[in-house]
Design an enzyme around this catalytic site. Structure first.
Site, PDB file in Angstrom:
ATOM      1  N   LYS A   9       0.835  -1.196   0.000  1.00 48.60           N
ATOM      2  CA  LYS A   9       0.000   0.000   0.000  1.00 48.60           C
ATOM      3  C   LYS A   9       0.887   1.270   0.000  1.00 48.60           C
ATOM      4  O   LYS A   9       2.097   1.183   0.238  1.00 48.60           O
ATOM      5  CB  LYS A   9      -0.939  -0.048   1.204  1.00 48.60           C
ATOM      6  CG  LYS A   9      -1.945  -1.229   1.139  1.00 48.60           C
ATOM      7  CD  LYS A   9      -2.775  -1.317   2.415  1.00 48.60           C
ATOM      8  CE  LYS A   9      -3.829  -2.419   2.328  1.00 48.60           C
ATOM      9  NZ  LYS A   9      -4.587  -2.543   3.609  1.00 48.60           N
ATOM     10  N   TYR A  49     -11.892  -2.990  -3.672  1.00 53.47           N
ATOM     11  CA  TYR A  49     -12.471  -3.162  -2.334  1.00 53.47           C
ATOM     12  C   TYR A  49     -14.001  -3.189  -2.350  1.00 53.47           C
ATOM     13  O   TYR A  49     -14.633  -2.871  -1.342  1.00 53.47           O
ATOM     14  CB  TYR A  49     -11.970  -2.050  -1.410  1.00 53.47           C
ATOM     15  CG  TYR A  49     -10.571  -2.289  -0.863  1.00 53.47           C
ATOM     16  CD1 TYR A  49     -10.285  -3.433  -0.104  1.00 53.47           C
ATOM     17  CD2 TYR A  49      -9.544  -1.383  -1.073  1.00 53.47           C
ATOM     18  CE1 TYR A  49      -9.020  -3.658   0.416  1.00 53.47           C
ATOM     19  CE2 TYR A  49      -8.268  -1.604  -0.556  1.00 53.47           C
ATOM     20  CZ  TYR A  49      -8.018  -2.746   0.188  1.00 53.47           C
ATOM     21  OH  TYR A  49      -6.760  -2.968   0.715  1.00 53.47           O
ATOM     22  N   PHE A  57     -15.623   2.695   7.049  1.00 54.38           N
ATOM     23  CA  PHE A  57     -14.259   3.130   6.724  1.00 54.38           C
ATOM     24  C   PHE A  57     -13.955   3.070   5.228  1.00 54.38           C
ATOM     25  O   PHE A  57     -12.826   3.374   4.805  1.00 54.38           O
ATOM     26  CB  PHE A  57     -13.236   2.282   7.501  1.00 54.38           C
ATOM     27  CG  PHE A  57     -13.327   0.795   7.241  1.00 54.38           C
ATOM     28  CD1 PHE A  57     -12.737   0.213   6.123  1.00 54.38           C
ATOM     29  CD2 PHE A  57     -14.013  -0.036   8.123  1.00 54.38           C
ATOM     30  CE1 PHE A  57     -12.821  -1.158   5.886  1.00 54.38           C
ATOM     31  CE2 PHE A  57     -14.108  -1.410   7.892  1.00 54.38           C
ATOM     32  CZ  PHE A  57     -13.505  -1.964   6.769  1.00 54.38           C
ATOM     33  N   ARG A  85      -1.060 -14.744   3.953  1.00 53.62           N
ATOM     34  CA  ARG A  85      -1.805 -14.020   4.999  1.00 53.62           C
ATOM     35  C   ARG A  85      -1.091 -14.143   6.354  1.00 53.62           C
ATOM     36  O   ARG A  85      -1.103 -13.218   7.157  1.00 53.62           O
ATOM     37  CB  ARG A  85      -3.238 -14.575   5.121  1.00 53.62           C
ATOM     38  CG  ARG A  85      -4.096 -14.379   3.881  1.00 53.62           C
ATOM     39  CD  ARG A  85      -4.760 -13.030   3.819  1.00 53.62           C
ATOM     40  NE  ARG A  85      -5.736 -12.812   4.865  1.00 53.62           N
ATOM     41  CZ  ARG A  85      -6.537 -11.742   4.910  1.00 53.62           C
ATOM     42  NH1 ARG A  85      -6.469 -10.813   3.948  1.00 53.62           N
ATOM     43  NH2 ARG A  85      -7.397 -11.581   5.880  1.00 53.62           N
ATOM     44  N   THR A  91      -5.201  -8.230  10.384  1.00 54.36           N
ATOM     45  CA  THR A  91      -5.601  -6.950   9.774  1.00 54.36           C
ATOM     46  C   THR A  91      -5.236  -5.761  10.650  1.00 54.36           C
ATOM     47  O   THR A  91      -4.713  -4.757  10.170  1.00 54.36           O
ATOM     48  CB  THR A  91      -7.121  -6.959   9.513  1.00 54.36           C
ATOM     49  OG1 THR A  91      -7.426  -8.080   8.676  1.00 54.36           O
ATOM     50  CG2 THR A  91      -7.581  -5.681   8.838  1.00 54.36           C
ATOM     51  N   ARG A 102       2.921  -6.859   9.231  1.00 59.01           N
ATOM     52  CA  ARG A 102       2.175  -5.814   9.952  1.00 59.01           C
ATOM     53  C   ARG A 102       2.608  -5.740  11.411  1.00 59.01           C
ATOM     54  O   ARG A 102       2.670  -4.650  11.996  1.00 59.01           O
ATOM     55  CB  ARG A 102       0.666  -6.082   9.850  1.00 59.01           C
ATOM     56  CG  ARG A 102       0.087  -5.788   8.457  1.00 59.01           C
ATOM     57  CD  ARG A 102      -1.304  -6.353   8.331  1.00 59.01           C
ATOM     58  NE  ARG A 102      -1.979  -5.987   7.079  1.00 59.01           N
ATOM     59  CZ  ARG A 102      -3.074  -6.593   6.629  1.00 59.01           C
ATOM     60  NH1 ARG A 102      -3.613  -7.583   7.318  1.00 59.01           N
ATOM     61  NH2 ARG A 102      -3.630  -6.208   5.491  1.00 59.01           N
ATOM     62  N   ASN A 112      -1.922  -0.174   7.439  1.00 58.22           N
ATOM     63  CA  ASN A 112      -1.329  -1.490   7.705  1.00 58.22           C
ATOM     64  C   ASN A 112      -0.477  -2.022   6.557  1.00 58.22           C
ATOM     65  O   ASN A 112      -0.222  -3.214   6.461  1.00 58.22           O
ATOM     66  CB  ASN A 112      -2.409  -2.485   8.162  1.00 58.22           C
ATOM     67  CG  ASN A 112      -3.480  -2.725   7.113  1.00 58.22           C
ATOM     68  OD1 ASN A 112      -3.413  -2.158   6.017  1.00 58.22           O
ATOM     69  ND2 ASN A 112      -4.442  -3.575   7.421  1.00 58.22           N
TER      70      ASN A 112
HETATM   71  P1  IDP Z   1      -7.337  -7.476   5.217  1.00 58.29           P
HETATM   72  O1  IDP Z   1      -6.566  -6.395   4.490  1.00 58.29           O
HETATM   73  O2  IDP Z   1      -6.548  -8.025   6.377  1.00 58.29           O
HETATM   74  O3  IDP Z   1      -7.866  -8.549   4.291  1.00 58.29           O
HETATM   75  P2  IDP Z   1     -10.082  -6.451   5.304  1.00 58.29           P
HETATM   76  O4  IDP Z   1     -11.065  -6.739   6.372  1.00 58.29           O
HETATM   77  O5  IDP Z   1     -10.271  -7.101   3.970  1.00 58.29           O
HETATM   78  O6  IDP Z   1      -8.610  -6.785   5.901  1.00 58.29           O
HETATM   79  O7  IDP Z   1     -10.036  -4.874   5.126  1.00 58.29           O
HETATM   80  C1  IDP Z   1      -9.326  -4.301   4.047  1.00 58.29           C
HETATM   81  C2  IDP Z   1      -8.540  -3.130   4.566  1.00 58.29           C
HETATM   82  O8  IDP Z   1      -9.437  -2.136   5.030  1.00 58.29           O
HETATM   83  C3  IDP Z   1      -7.622  -3.408   5.751  1.00 58.29           C
HETATM   84  O9  IDP Z   1      -6.373  -3.963   5.380  1.00 58.29           O
HETATM   85  C4  IDP Z   1      -7.463  -2.022   6.336  1.00 58.29           C
HETATM   86  O10 IDP Z   1      -6.509  -1.255   5.590  1.00 58.29           O
HETATM   87  C5  IDP Z   1      -8.844  -1.421   6.104  1.00 58.29           C
HETATM   88  N1  IDP Z   1      -9.679  -1.575   7.288  1.00 58.29           N
HETATM   89  C6  IDP Z   1     -10.311  -2.682   7.718  1.00 58.29           C
HETATM   90  N2  IDP Z   1     -11.003  -2.456   8.836  1.00 58.29           N
HETATM   91  C7  IDP Z   1     -10.810  -1.145   9.121  1.00 58.29           C
HETATM   92  C8  IDP Z   1     -11.265  -0.285  10.172  1.00 58.29           C
HETATM   93  O11 IDP Z   1     -11.994  -0.688  11.079  1.00 58.29           O
HETATM   94  N3  IDP Z   1     -10.848   1.014  10.110  1.00 58.29           N
HETATM   95  C9  IDP Z   1     -10.045   1.500   9.134  1.00 58.29           C
HETATM   96  N4  IDP Z   1      -9.598   0.722   8.125  1.00 58.29           N
HETATM   97  C10 IDP Z   1      -9.977  -0.571   8.123  1.00 58.29           C
HETATM   98 MG    MG Z   2      -9.289  -8.422   2.794  1.00 59.22          MG
END
Ligand code: IDP
Ligand code: MG
Length: 148
Positions: A9, A49, A57, A85, A91, A102, A112
Site C-alpha cells: 500500500k 475493495y 471506513f 496471509r 488486519t 504488519r 497497515n
Molecule cells: P485485510 O486487508 O486483512 O484482508 P479487510 O477486512 O479485507 O482486511 O479490510 C481491508 C482493509 O481495510 C484493511 O487492510 C485495512 O486497511 C482497512 N480496514 C479494515 N477495517 C478497518 C477499520 O476498522 N478502520 C479503518 N480501516 C480498516
Molecule cells: Mg481483505
C-alpha cells in the site's frame, strides 16, 4: 500452482519497505510472477475493495489506497494464499504477531502497509483485475530445492 495477489500500500512504498517485504516472500521460497509500481484511480480502488463498500471506513480506505503509488504483485507457491496471509499478519497491527509484516512495521489498521488475497477465489479475481495482460510464466531453478 496456487497464486495470490499482494499489494504494498502507499504507506509501505513511502516508508521504504518495498525491498523488505519482497524479501520476506522471496526468502520463504515463493516465486514472483508479476510486479508493477502504479498509481490507481478512485474507481479502480473502489472496484478492488467493492466487498467493503458498505463499511463506514470504505471512503477513508479508498482515499488511502489512491494517496500514492502501490506495488502490485503476484506470488506463486504451495498454499501461498493462506501462508501469505500469515506472513502479512492480522488486519489490525495491534493484533499482528511480531515476526509478521504488519506486526513488525505497522501500528494502525488504517495504515497497515500491505494487502493479501483472503482466498484462492478472491486471488483469481484480484489477479485478473490488477494484471489484465497476464503475468510471467517461469519456474525458478531452485524449484527442486524448495519442493520435495
Ligand atoms: P485485510 O486487508 O486483512 O484482508 P479487510 O477486512 O479485507 O482486511 O479490510 C481491508 C482493509 O481495510 C484493511 O487492510 C485495512 O486497511 C482497512 N480496514 C479494515 N477495517 C478497518 C477499520 O476498522 N478502520 C479503518 N480501516 C480498516
Ligand atoms: Mg481483505
Amino acid at each position: 500452482m496456487e497464486q495470490t495477489f499482494i499489494m504494498i500500500k502507499p504507506d509501505g512504498v513511502q516508508r521504504g519497505l518495498v525491498g523488505e517485504i519482497i524479501s520476506r516472500f522471496e526468502k520463504k521460497g515463493f516465486s514472483l510472477k508479476g510486479l508493477k509500481l502504479m498509481s490507481v484511480e478512485r474507481p479502480f480502488a473502489e472496484k478492488h475493495y467493492e466487498d467493503l463498500s458498505s463499511k463506514p471506513f470504505f471512503n477513508g480506505l479508498v482515499e488511502y489506497i489512491i494517496s500514492g503509488p502501490v506495488i502490485a504483485m503476484v506470488w506463486e507457491g504451495k498454499n501461498v494464499v493462506t501462508t501469505g496471509r500469515k506472513i502479512i499478519g492480522a488486519t489490525n497491527p495491534s493484533d499482528s504477531d511480531p515476526g509478521t509484516i504488519r506486526g513488525d512495521f505497522a501500528i494502525e489498521i488504517g495504515r497497515n502497509i500491505i494487502h493479501g488475497s483472503d482466498a484462492v477465489e478472491s486471488a483469481k479475481k484480484e489477479i485478473a483485475l490488477w494484471f489484465p495482460d497476464g503475468t510471467v510464466n517461469w519456474q525458478s531453478s531452485l524449484h527442486h530445492w524448495i519442493y520435495e
